[in-house]
Design a protein around this motif. Structure first.
Motif, PDB file in Angstrom:
ATOM      1  N   TYR A  38       5.849   2.983   1.507  1.00  0.00           N
ATOM      2  CA  TYR A  38       4.785   1.978   1.423  1.00  0.00           C
ATOM      3  C   TYR A  38       4.741   1.115   2.672  1.00  0.00           C
ATOM      4  O   TYR A  38       5.662   1.118   3.492  1.00  0.00           O
ATOM      5  CB  TYR A  38       4.993   1.093   0.186  1.00  0.00           C
ATOM      6  N   THR A  39       3.666   0.340   2.790  1.00  0.00           N
ATOM      7  CA  THR A  39       3.532  -0.703   3.802  1.00  0.00           C
ATOM      8  C   THR A  39       3.275  -2.006   3.059  1.00  0.00           C
ATOM      9  O   THR A  39       2.471  -2.051   2.132  1.00  0.00           O
ATOM     10  CB  THR A  39       2.369  -0.400   4.765  1.00  0.00           C
ATOM     11  N   LEU A  40       3.978  -3.044   3.484  1.00  0.00           N
ATOM     12  CA  LEU A  40       3.888  -4.339   2.815  1.00  0.00           C
ATOM     13  C   LEU A  40       3.677  -5.433   3.850  1.00  0.00           C
ATOM     14  O   LEU A  40       4.528  -5.623   4.722  1.00  0.00           O
ATOM     15  CB  LEU A  40       5.180  -4.610   2.035  1.00  0.00           C
ATOM     16  N   PRO A  41       2.544  -6.152   3.785  1.00  0.00           N
ATOM     17  CA  PRO A  41       2.369  -7.277   4.707  1.00  0.00           C
ATOM     18  C   PRO A  41       3.258  -8.441   4.275  1.00  0.00           C
ATOM     19  O   PRO A  41       3.296  -8.807   3.108  1.00  0.00           O
ATOM     20  CB  PRO A  41       0.885  -7.629   4.567  1.00  0.00           C
ATOM     21  N   ALA A  42       4.031  -8.979   5.238  1.00  0.00           N
ATOM     22  CA  ALA A  42       4.921 -10.101   4.943  1.00  0.00           C
ATOM     23  C   ALA A  42       5.091 -10.947   6.194  1.00  0.00           C
ATOM     24  O   ALA A  42       5.491 -10.442   7.240  1.00  0.00           O
ATOM     25  CB  ALA A  42       6.282  -9.588   4.478  1.00  0.00           C
ATOM     26  N   ARG A  43       4.768 -12.220   6.088  1.00  0.00           N
ATOM     27  CA  ARG A  43       4.925 -13.166   7.208  1.00  0.00           C
ATOM     28  C   ARG A  43       4.234 -12.670   8.475  1.00  0.00           C
ATOM     29  O   ARG A  43       4.775 -12.767   9.569  1.00  0.00           O
ATOM     30  CB  ARG A  43       6.392 -13.445   7.470  1.00  0.00           C
ATOM     31  N   GLY A  44       3.043 -12.074   8.296  1.00  0.00           N
ATOM     32  CA  GLY A  44       2.266 -11.604   9.440  1.00  0.00           C
ATOM     33  C   GLY A  44       2.755 -10.296  10.043  1.00  0.00           C
ATOM     34  O   GLY A  44       2.276  -9.889  11.096  1.00  0.00           O
ATOM     35  N   ILE A  45       3.698  -9.642   9.387  1.00  0.00           N
ATOM     36  CA  ILE A  45       4.251  -8.376   9.875  1.00  0.00           C
ATOM     37  C   ILE A  45       3.969  -7.299   8.831  1.00  0.00           C
ATOM     38  O   ILE A  45       4.111  -7.545   7.633  1.00  0.00           O
ATOM     39  CB  ILE A  45       5.783  -8.488  10.063  1.00  0.00           C
ATOM     40  N   LYS A 102       0.867  -1.173   0.000  1.00  0.00           N
ATOM     41  CA  LYS A 102       0.000   0.000   0.000  1.00  0.00           C
ATOM     42  C   LYS A 102       0.906   1.225   0.000  1.00  0.00           C
ATOM     43  O   LYS A 102       1.651   1.452   0.960  1.00  0.00           O
ATOM     44  CB  LYS A 102      -0.908   0.001   1.223  1.00  0.00           C
ATOM     45  N   ILE A 103       0.862   1.985  -1.089  1.00  0.00           N
ATOM     46  CA  ILE A 103       1.741   3.142  -1.242  1.00  0.00           C
ATOM     47  C   ILE A 103       1.102   4.354  -0.576  1.00  0.00           C
ATOM     48  O   ILE A 103      -0.049   4.668  -0.835  1.00  0.00           O
ATOM     49  CB  ILE A 103       2.009   3.422  -2.735  1.00  0.00           C
ATOM     50  N   SER A 104       1.876   5.026   0.284  1.00  0.00           N
ATOM     51  CA  SER A 104       1.368   6.226   0.953  1.00  0.00           C
ATOM     52  C   SER A 104       1.958   7.510   0.363  1.00  0.00           C
ATOM     53  O   SER A 104       1.344   8.562   0.455  1.00  0.00           O
ATOM     54  CB  SER A 104       1.636   6.171   2.457  1.00  0.00           C
ATOM     55  N   GLU A 105       3.149   7.427  -0.231  1.00  0.00           N
ATOM     56  CA  GLU A 105       3.792   8.584  -0.861  1.00  0.00           C
ATOM     57  C   GLU A 105       4.625   8.110  -2.033  1.00  0.00           C
ATOM     58  O   GLU A 105       5.228   7.042  -1.971  1.00  0.00           O
ATOM     59  CB  GLU A 105       4.737   9.301   0.108  1.00  0.00           C
ATOM     60  N   ALA A 106       4.677   8.915  -3.083  1.00  0.00           N
ATOM     61  CA  ALA A 106       5.551   8.629  -4.223  1.00  0.00           C
ATOM     62  C   ALA A 106       5.816   9.933  -4.953  1.00  0.00           C
ATOM     63  O   ALA A 106       4.883  10.660  -5.290  1.00  0.00           O
ATOM     64  CB  ALA A 106       4.900   7.616  -5.160  1.00  0.00           C
ATOM     65  N   GLY A 107       7.089  10.237  -5.164  1.00  0.00           N
ATOM     66  CA  GLY A 107       7.430  11.454  -5.877  1.00  0.00           C
ATOM     67  C   GLY A 107       8.923  11.652  -5.959  1.00  0.00           C
ATOM     68  O   GLY A 107       9.709  10.862  -5.439  1.00  0.00           O
ATOM     69  N   GLU A 108       9.306  12.727  -6.615  1.00  0.00           N
ATOM     70  CA  GLU A 108      10.713  13.070  -6.756  1.00  0.00           C
ATOM     71  C   GLU A 108      11.122  13.945  -5.578  1.00  0.00           C
ATOM     72  O   GLU A 108      10.377  14.829  -5.163  1.00  0.00           O
ATOM     73  CB  GLU A 108      10.911  13.816  -8.072  1.00  0.00           C
ATOM     74  N   VAL A 109      12.316  13.670  -5.018  1.00  0.00           N
ATOM     75  CA  VAL A 109      12.816  14.418  -3.862  1.00  0.00           C
ATOM     76  C   VAL A 109      14.278  14.808  -4.093  1.00  0.00           C
ATOM     77  O   VAL A 109      15.007  14.107  -4.806  1.00  0.00           O
ATOM     78  CB  VAL A 109      12.706  13.600  -2.552  1.00  0.00           C
ATOM     79  N   PRO A 110      14.716  15.902  -3.463  1.00  0.00           N
ATOM     80  CA  PRO A 110      16.135  16.255  -3.562  1.00  0.00           C
ATOM     81  C   PRO A 110      16.964  15.369  -2.643  1.00  0.00           C
ATOM     82  O   PRO A 110      16.521  14.995  -1.560  1.00  0.00           O
ATOM     83  CB  PRO A 110      16.165  17.718  -3.098  1.00  0.00           C
ATOM     84  N   ILE A 111      18.162  15.019  -3.124  1.00  0.00           N
ATOM     85  CA  ILE A 111      19.149  14.313  -2.301  1.00  0.00           C
ATOM     86  C   ILE A 111      20.478  15.018  -2.513  1.00  0.00           C
ATOM     87  O   ILE A 111      20.599  15.869  -3.396  1.00  0.00           O
ATOM     88  CB  ILE A 111      19.241  12.804  -2.638  1.00  0.00           C
ATOM     89  N   ASP A 112      21.482  14.654  -1.734  1.00  0.00           N
ATOM     90  CA  ASP A 112      22.783  15.311  -1.845  1.00  0.00           C
ATOM     91  C   ASP A 112      23.377  15.208  -3.251  1.00  0.00           C
ATOM     92  O   ASP A 112      24.043  16.133  -3.704  1.00  0.00           O
ATOM     93  CB  ASP A 112      23.777  14.717  -0.839  1.00  0.00           C
TER      94      ASP A 112
END
Length: 180
Positions: free
Chosen positions: A132-139, A113-123
């Motif tokens: 995002y949040t990803l269900p995996a092995r009950g976590i 489930k994606i909560s944010e997606a976009g271009e961001v500045p980095i160094d």
């Protein structure tokens, strides 16, 4: 580089990234995975999770790093961690909106489930950042991915945790991704 951080990775990996000093880091381009995992001090399920993820990452000459202390604060014994590697890509990167759509589609195929997606500045310029949040092995794994383009390659850094309140740290780490 942020105070209290160290730089990991290098030319063999195709990228470098800064992580907190207390994190353990493995250079999977040169490391004997089993030998290096013994050095980490991880045990039990945290060690098994690391082994599962490291096998395929070693084939990509990845960097892997983890916060050993997070295993004790995690309800699930999950080590907050990152992996980073580079892949060959088009000489001319696709437009950011096309990359974002592709990344979102890939993650959603795995149930993320994606909560944010976009271009961001980095160094080193700019990156595509997907949270995002990803269900995996009950976590419920909280993940953040950074995609950094450089001529002929795309470097991908994935940060993962099962704990709340780590996004600011992930953003601080992600800002330091540098293709080499």
């Amino acid at each position: 580089m942020p105070a209290g951080f160290k730089r990991v990775g290098g030319a063999a990996n195709g990228l470098t990234i800064a992580v907190p000093q207390e994190w353990i880091a493995l250079d999977l381009a040169t490391a004997d995975v089993d030998k290096e995992l013994k050095r980490t001090g991880l045990s039990g399920e945290a060690l098994q999770q690391a082994k599962r993820s490291l096998r395929s990452l070693a084939d990509n000459k990845a960097i892997w790093a983890a916060d050993r202390a997070s295993v004790k604060t995690s309800r699930n014994g999950f080590a907050t961690n990152l992996n980073g590697f580079c892949q060959d890509s088009e000489q001319t990167p696709p437009p950011a909106d096309r990359m974002i759509a592709d990344i979102k589609g890939q993650l959603q195929q795995f149930g993320a489930k994606i909560s944010e997606a976009g271009e961001v500045p980095i160094d080193a310029g700019k990156a595509i950042r997907v949270v995002y949040t990803l269900p995996a092995r009950g976590i419920d794994i909280r993940g953040t991915q950074y995609y950094v383009q450089s001529p002929g390659k795309t470097c991908i850094v994935t940060l993962s945790t099962d704990q709340d309140g780590r996004q600011a740290l992930f953003d601080e780490i992600g800002r330091t991704v540098q293709p080499v």
